[in-house]
Design a protein around this motif. Sequence first.
Motif, PDB file in Angstrom:
ATOM      1  N   MET A 103      37.255  47.822  38.005  1.00 53.53           N
ATOM      2  CA  MET A 103      36.068  47.035  38.368  1.00 53.53           C
ATOM      3  C   MET A 103      35.840  47.058  39.877  1.00 53.53           C
ATOM      4  O   MET A 103      34.718  47.212  40.341  1.00 53.53           O
ATOM      5  CB  MET A 103      36.227  45.580  37.900  1.00 53.53           C
ATOM      6  N   ARG A 104      36.923  46.896  40.627  1.00 54.32           N
ATOM      7  CA  ARG A 104      36.825  46.949  42.093  1.00 54.32           C
ATOM      8  C   ARG A 104      36.205  48.262  42.546  1.00 54.32           C
ATOM      9  O   ARG A 104      35.319  48.301  43.389  1.00 54.32           O
ATOM     10  CB  ARG A 104      38.218  46.838  42.708  1.00 54.32           C
ATOM     11  N   PHE A 105      36.708  49.361  41.961  1.00 52.59           N
ATOM     12  CA  PHE A 105      36.268  50.688  42.353  1.00 52.59           C
ATOM     13  C   PHE A 105      34.763  50.828  42.116  1.00 52.59           C
ATOM     14  O   PHE A 105      34.005  51.222  43.007  1.00 52.59           O
ATOM     15  CB  PHE A 105      37.057  51.727  41.549  1.00 52.59           C
ATOM     16  N   ILE A 106      34.332  50.445  40.911  1.00 50.45           N
ATOM     17  CA  ILE A 106      32.911  50.563  40.581  1.00 50.45           C
ATOM     18  C   ILE A 106      32.066  49.758  41.560  1.00 50.45           C
ATOM     19  O   ILE A 106      31.051  50.227  42.080  1.00 50.45           O
ATOM     20  CB  ILE A 106      32.654  50.088  39.132  1.00 50.45           C
ATOM     21  N   LEU A 107      32.514  48.537  41.846  1.00 52.17           N
ATOM     22  CA  LEU A 107      31.710  47.690  42.726  1.00 52.17           C
ATOM     23  C   LEU A 107      31.664  48.219  44.143  1.00 52.17           C
ATOM     24  O   LEU A 107      30.632  48.131  44.810  1.00 52.17           O
ATOM     25  CB  LEU A 107      32.248  46.267  42.701  1.00 52.17           C
ATOM     26  N   ASN A 108      32.774  48.778  44.613  1.00 55.78           N
ATOM     27  CA  ASN A 108      32.759  49.356  45.953  1.00 55.78           C
ATOM     28  C   ASN A 108      31.751  50.489  46.044  1.00 55.78           C
ATOM     29  O   ASN A 108      31.061  50.638  47.050  1.00 55.78           O
ATOM     30  CB  ASN A 108      34.151  49.863  46.329  1.00 55.78           C
ATOM     31  N   PHE A 152      31.211  39.384  36.170  1.00 57.59           N
ATOM     32  CA  PHE A 152      31.835  40.468  36.930  1.00 57.59           C
ATOM     33  C   PHE A 152      32.772  39.943  38.014  1.00 57.59           C
ATOM     34  O   PHE A 152      33.789  40.552  38.310  1.00 57.59           O
ATOM     35  CB  PHE A 152      30.769  41.377  37.540  1.00 57.59           C
ATOM     36  N   CYS A 153      32.421  38.794  38.605  1.00 60.68           N
ATOM     37  CA  CYS A 153      33.306  38.312  39.662  1.00 60.68           C
ATOM     38  C   CYS A 153      34.603  37.781  39.071  1.00 60.68           C
ATOM     39  O   CYS A 153      35.653  37.848  39.704  1.00 60.68           O
ATOM     40  CB  CYS A 153      32.614  37.264  40.530  1.00 60.68           C
ATOM     41  N   LEU A 154      34.545  37.297  37.817  1.00 62.71           N
ATOM     42  CA  LEU A 154      35.804  36.904  37.175  1.00 62.71           C
ATOM     43  C   LEU A 154      36.681  38.138  36.954  1.00 62.71           C
ATOM     44  O   LEU A 154      37.893  38.088  37.116  1.00 62.71           O
ATOM     45  CB  LEU A 154      35.529  36.212  35.842  1.00 62.71           C
ATOM     46  N   LEU A 155      36.026  39.255  36.609  1.00 56.97           N
ATOM     47  CA  LEU A 155      36.789  40.477  36.346  1.00 56.97           C
ATOM     48  C   LEU A 155      37.373  41.079  37.621  1.00 56.97           C
ATOM     49  O   LEU A 155      38.318  41.861  37.567  1.00 56.97           O
ATOM     50  CB  LEU A 155      35.897  41.515  35.660  1.00 56.97           C
ATOM     51  N   THR A 156      36.785  40.751  38.769  1.00 56.26           N
ATOM     52  CA  THR A 156      37.302  41.335  40.007  1.00 56.26           C
ATOM     53  C   THR A 156      38.071  40.307  40.830  1.00 56.26           C
ATOM     54  O   THR A 156      38.266  40.502  42.023  1.00 56.26           O
ATOM     55  CB  THR A 156      36.168  41.912  40.869  1.00 56.26           C
ATOM     56  N   ALA A 157      38.491  39.198  40.192  1.00 53.22           N
ATOM     57  CA  ALA A 157      39.323  38.226  40.895  1.00 53.22           C
ATOM     58  C   ALA A 157      40.755  38.375  40.390  1.00 53.22           C
ATOM     59  O   ALA A 157      41.012  38.253  39.198  1.00 53.22           O
ATOM     60  CB  ALA A 157      38.813  36.805  40.662  1.00 53.22           C
ATOM     61  N   ILE A 196      20.381  45.161  41.495  1.00 52.57           N
ATOM     62  CA  ILE A 196      21.617  45.942  41.629  1.00 52.57           C
ATOM     63  C   ILE A 196      22.173  45.822  43.048  1.00 52.57           C
ATOM     64  O   ILE A 196      23.374  45.626  43.248  1.00 52.57           O
ATOM     65  CB  ILE A 196      21.342  47.405  41.251  1.00 52.57           C
ATOM     66  N   PHE A 197      21.270  45.893  44.012  1.00 52.95           N
ATOM     67  CA  PHE A 197      21.681  45.745  45.410  1.00 52.95           C
ATOM     68  C   PHE A 197      22.392  44.404  45.614  1.00 52.95           C
ATOM     69  O   PHE A 197      23.470  44.322  46.213  1.00 52.95           O
ATOM     70  CB  PHE A 197      20.427  45.844  46.280  1.00 52.95           C
ATOM     71  N   ALA A 198      21.797  43.339  45.058  1.00 53.90           N
ATOM     72  CA  ALA A 198      22.352  41.990  45.256  1.00 53.90           C
ATOM     73  C   ALA A 198      23.673  41.806  44.515  1.00 53.90           C
ATOM     74  O   ALA A 198      24.571  41.125  45.004  1.00 53.90           O
ATOM     75  CB  ALA A 198      21.337  40.947  44.791  1.00 53.90           C
ATOM     76  N   ILE A 199      23.793  42.424  43.349  1.00 54.41           N
ATOM     77  CA  ILE A 199      25.052  42.278  42.602  1.00 54.41           C
ATOM     78  C   ILE A 199      26.221  42.788  43.437  1.00 54.41           C
ATOM     79  O   ILE A 199      27.286  42.179  43.488  1.00 54.41           O
ATOM     80  CB  ILE A 199      24.968  43.026  41.249  1.00 54.41           C
ATOM     81  N   GLY A 200      25.991  43.916  44.122  1.00 52.29           N
ATOM     82  CA  GLY A 200      27.053  44.463  44.965  1.00 52.29           C
ATOM     83  C   GLY A 200      27.540  43.459  45.991  1.00 52.29           C
ATOM     84  O   GLY A 200      28.744  43.285  46.190  1.00 52.29           O
ATOM     85  N   ILE A 201      26.586  42.784  46.630  1.00 48.88           N
ATOM     86  CA  ILE A 201      26.964  41.797  47.651  1.00 48.88           C
ATOM     87  C   ILE A 201      27.625  40.580  47.001  1.00 48.88           C
ATOM     88  O   ILE A 201      28.675  40.110  47.432  1.00 48.88           O
ATOM     89  CB  ILE A 201      25.715  41.332  48.427  1.00 48.88           C
ATOM     90  N   LEU A 202      26.984  40.086  45.934  1.00 43.98           N
ATOM     91  CA  LEU A 202      27.413  38.821  45.339  1.00 43.98           C
ATOM     92  C   LEU A 202      28.805  38.889  44.736  1.00 43.98           C
ATOM     93  O   LEU A 202      29.632  38.002  44.956  1.00 43.98           O
ATOM     94  CB  LEU A 202      26.426  38.411  44.245  1.00 43.98           C
ATOM     95  N   VAL A 203      29.056  39.936  43.975  1.00 46.79           N
ATOM     96  CA  VAL A 203      30.338  39.983  43.267  1.00 46.79           C
ATOM     97  C   VAL A 203      31.488  39.960  44.259  1.00 46.79           C
ATOM     98  O   VAL A 203      32.497  39.299  44.045  1.00 46.79           O
ATOM     99  CB  VAL A 203      30.415  41.222  42.354  1.00 46.79           C
ATOM    100  N   LYS A 204      31.314  40.645  45.373  1.00 44.38           N
ATOM    101  CA  LYS A 204      32.382  40.646  46.374  1.00 44.38           C
ATOM    102  C   LYS A 204      32.618  39.233  46.923  1.00 44.38           C
ATOM    103  O   LYS A 204      33.735  38.732  46.925  1.00 44.38           O
ATOM    104  CB  LYS A 204      32.023  41.600  47.507  1.00 44.38           C
ATOM    105  N   LEU A 205      31.522  38.585  47.349  1.00 43.94           N
ATOM    106  CA  LEU A 205      31.655  37.234  47.897  1.00 43.94           C
ATOM    107  C   LEU A 205      32.251  36.278  46.869  1.00 43.94           C
ATOM    108  O   LEU A 205      33.145  35.488  47.153  1.00 43.94           O
ATOM    109  CB  LEU A 205      30.287  36.710  48.338  1.00 43.94           C
TER     110      LEU A 205
END
Lengths: 267, 265, 260
Positions: A115-120, A97-102, A151-160
């Motif tokens: 992808m950005r929208f969903i993660l936000n 997911f972080c590759l998709l939002t980079a 799920i909570f952690a994915i939100g934090i991780l993907v952004k970082l």
Amino acid sequence: MSNPNEKYVPKSLYPTKTKLTITLALVGIIGFYLISSIQTESFIVNFFLKIGNVTELVGRFFPPDWSYAQQVWSKLFETIHMAIISSTIATLISIPFCLLTARNITTNKYLYNTMRFILNIIRTVPDIVLAVVFVGLFGIGVFSGIIALIIFAIGILVKLMSETIESIDMNPSEAIKASGGNTLQIIWYAVVPQVLPQFISFGLYVFEVNIRASVVLGLVGAGGVGQLINTQINFLNYPAVMTIVIIIFVVVVIIDYISSKLREGLV
Amino acid sequence: MKANIPAKPKNNLKLVKRLISVIAIIAIYVWTFASVNIEWSKIFSMRTIENFDRIIPRFFDPAFQETGSIMLKMIETVFIAYTGSLAAAIIAIPLAFLCASNIVKSRIVNQIGMWILGAVRAFPEVLLAIIFVAAVGPNPFAGVLAISVGSTGMLGKLYSEVIESIDMKIIESLESSGANKLQILFYGIFPQVLPEFLSYAIYRFEIDVRASSVLGVVGAGGIGTLITFAYLNRNWEEVGMILLVIIVVVTIIDQISSFIRKRLV
Amino acid sequence: MIEFKNLSLTYPNGTQGLKNINIKINKGEFVVIVGLSGAGKSTFIRSINRLVTPTAGELHVEGEDILQYKGRDLRELRKKIGMIFQSYNLVHRSTVLKNVIAGRLGYTSTLRSIFNMYPTEDIELAYENLKRVNIENKLYSRADELSGGQQQRVSIARVLTQQPNVILADEPVASLDPPTSHQVMTYLKQINREDNITTIVNLHFIDMAMEYADRIIGMRDGEVVYDGPASKVNEGTFEEIYGRSIREEDMRGGKEDVES
Ligand SMILES: Nc1ncnc2c1ncn2[C@@H]1O[C@H](COP(=O)(O)OP(=O)(O)OP(=O)(O)O)[C@@H](O)[C@H]1O
Ligand SMILES: [Mg+2]
């Protein structure tokens, strides 16, 4: 228009516009403070009105009931296990997911923005709501808590992680590309070495966050040491609550310390 | 076959260290998976399927008629976060100066300051809320206290890092022009650090809005109270509506906050 | 042999990087391309391994038009063309050997390369090439522990490990001090002679161009404005190419430091 004999004297150290902005901002900040502190009964005077309760509070919580500690350990380990499992799984899931939002990897604008929208959105969901929903779905227990934490952690991780990927040096990937490497080889040889230590460090950070979060989850029955707090509060057994609080505090300090030492070693 | 090149220099200490950490990591995972108690048969059961059928449709059919009361509680949540963050943003300033080694030259004082902030940060906010609810009763004030104490820990640390990175030459030049300590503070230090302080404080407010949505679970006011009730009553339409309100409000606040922070720097 | 036939390149924003270029570069030549900043030197060089794609004309490498290449063909092309960059483009956290062996990626299956399963010959080849640029003692150092000149030598070794027919170098010495610059150019020249590898180098120092090139191509505004043997070139030629008089910054100097 201006009189040539009149010498220009600046009236103030700051331009009028700046002054106006600052004044407005201050009025806004203080005004909103007044409204919100009165609404929440926490205007400064409240501190003095309610300060008397503090002695009573100390009496109620102290001394901690150390005999209760025996019952805490197994639930405490459960909390740690939940945090370990969820952080590990969340880190692994976050990688694609972080590759998709980079922006520098996913050049397709629509995909990136979606992808950005969903993660936000995911990042706005409080851990407690996730826990409530999953406890409803899967029943009381560790499993619901783990899913909520993932799920909570994915939100934090993907952004970082995606921010890290966006900040890497793209030169090595160009070199690999120029020597005939394919996309997978580019990622493996030029991207992964640059981001891996950071990713592990984020994994550890999320582990720290999850330890804290799993205390909350227990309150609604999603496993871990929070469940004990809930029962003891319902029994109004405050010395036991204090024991749990102190134990959690010490464990969090130790875990934060170890984890931050490990993270220092990585970067 | 081994390539005919010089062997990698062996660093035994490093090798041993690496071996130990690999073993430790494996041990931790084995311990975790061996002792975690998941009743798979219960999770993959008819009941779970029934739960999905029952809950999911209701969850995605939010109770719009409750919008008013939920909005009120959400506003209370924002108020709690705001009051708490603002208090923390101010309390953290003196603490941060104590921790900054370029301002307070005593290492012991720096260390004590860091220690206090670290200890505060180690408390999960719910635990603080539990304590304050016991102290001042189940009301928003308890939430404000929990938020402000929790935020002070983080803001103090971030502030002190900002202070430590300031340009000390300006201070020197002010000193040499005969300014006193307070003048130096207002003319040399604050202009350098205030924009970043403010930016961090706003960032912390974002976090606090999320945090104070949770605190109601232990009675410290805000929308968390409604979450608990809705959950206990199995009122999934309301949980859905609460979540919707949280998503909308938090998104709006995040947007405003990141807009302001971009303009600050 | 590399042949540009009426080759033009327009960037998506409308900038004309190359305008109707006609050039033939023979096997084993050492060509230096000179020109002011923005003249199109990088665009010229990067067209040859298709890091940029020309928009009109033909570009033949060993007899085949490469402009239609995609996917596998493109990777095959790039495998045979080595490239050296101004900023070395090494992976900082990886060891020197790992950086050099990356030159074999085009020859190695994805699976093998992910698990570092290179044939012994490849590892030996990488080591031999490190020896050729006298940096074999840094084999297991991390790339970011090396100086700029050392990093550029590692990147030469990486390119050699590719066993290319052509080496492209885009301002390989722009980030280096004068003595190190000469050292790096000397290695490139030596490799060109010994292995008969066609070498195309972008430079903006005219003294270095004259010293190392067999042939000099001058560019201005995306066009080739000069093309001739290095022996026939003098400062006047450069003033024509640059469209202005020669300044101090156009010289690298420092040759004396190397020889002393
Ligand atoms: N990706 C791009 N998109 C748009 N225009 C570009 C791009 N790359 C280069 N250009 C333009 O094409 C022209 C030629 O650029 P090129 O990089 O080839 O010049 P150069 O001779 O290598 O210059 P330098 O000495 O500065 O490296 C310049 O006007 C440049 O602005
Ligand atoms: Mg260039």
